[in-house]
Design an enzyme around this catalytic site. Structure first.
Site, PDB file in Angstrom:
ATOM      1  N   GLU A 169      42.742  24.742  43.792  1.00  9.47           N
ATOM      2  CA  GLU A 169      43.304  25.920  43.126  1.00  9.47           C
ATOM      3  C   GLU A 169      43.736  25.491  41.728  1.00  9.47           C
ATOM      4  O   GLU A 169      44.288  24.399  41.548  1.00  9.47           O
ATOM      5  CB  GLU A 169      44.506  26.453  43.902  1.00  9.47           C
TER       6      GLU A 169
ATOM      7  N   GLU B 244      51.576  31.095  35.724  1.00 13.54           N
ATOM      8  CA  GLU B 244      52.472  31.757  36.669  1.00 13.54           C
ATOM      9  C   GLU B 244      53.826  31.921  35.991  1.00 13.54           C
ATOM     10  O   GLU B 244      54.224  31.104  35.157  1.00 13.54           O
ATOM     11  CB  GLU B 244      52.634  30.945  37.944  1.00 13.54           C
TER      12      GLU B 244
END
Length: 232
Positions: free
Chosen positions: A119, A124
């Site tokens: 990933e 974020e």
């Protein structure tokens, strides 16, 4: 390398996102992170193009036994290596958890889809720590479950009120993250690495979503007054 654009979306057509470029992931099972929302499909309240912008909107409302809704869009195309640029403004408010990220498009390595196949988090932002953005990679050897993830953070104080360009460069040898052209994270392929350290040699797709609460996004609680919360 000199980058050549091969895919993009300028969000010029109003209404639902372009179905030739975007797919929906749906459900309200917590997504492995104790998230509170139900991700809906083809519902303009949660995902729409408006005034030349994609809007992902998390809302506080009862839906399919959950108290929040949102959207999780996957690119219909996958890539191995490339430069990714997304101009975005994140939502504000305690409990919001927007993300721009890449996930493996097939199960190639190990006995677990995640984290064995990798990933890459381009950006974020968690609302209780407003103005700080994060870029992280997760693999079998390096992941947040074990506390071994590799990543970095940078202060972008006006991230919830202004647009910024979040970018990622992914090559066979390294992953690099940027905000407005400033590089703040580099992960170089370890010498002799196999998939536990570097599964980043097969196709990944782009994901855009806003979660509500969750193990990280909700670590500071979830405010009542912030929903509807928009990533745009």
């Amino acid at each position: 390398p000199e980058w050549v654009q091969i895919w993009g979306d300028e969000f010029e057509e109003e209404g639902l996102p372009d179905s030739s470029k975007w797919l929906y992931e749906t459900g309200g099972w917590g997504w492995g992170n104790e998230e509170l929302q139900y991700y809906t499909e083809a519902r303009e309240e949660n995902a729409r193009v408006e005034d030349g912008r994609l809007i992902i909107e998390a809302r506080q409302e009862s839906y399919q036994d959950r108290e929040y809704t949102s959207a999780r869009l996957n690119s219909d195309t996958s890539w191995t290596y490339g430069r990714f640029e997304i101009r975005a403004q994140v939502p504000s408010g305690r409990g919001t958890w927007p993300a721009l990220w890449l996930l493996a498009s097939q199960d190639t390595y190990g006995d677990q889809y995640w984290p064995d196949n990798g990933e890459i988090d381009i950006m974020e932002h968690v609302g209780y720590d407003a103005g700080v953005v994060h870029s992280t990679i997760h693999t079998d050897a390096y992941n947040h479950v074990e506390g071994t993830q590799r990543g970095a953070s940078i202060e972008v104080p006006d991230a919830p009120s202004s647009f910024h360009v979040y970018a990622l460069e992914w090559t066979p040898d390294a992953i690099r993250s940027y905000v407005d052209g400033a590089r703040y994270f580099v992960f170089e392929r370890p010498n002799g690495a196999d998939y536990p350290e570097w599964p980043f040699d097969h196709d990944f797709h782009l994901i855009i979503n806003v979660a509500g609460g969750g193990a990280w996004g909700g670590a500071g609680g979830v405010a009542d007054a912030i929903w509807q919360a928009r990533l745009t």
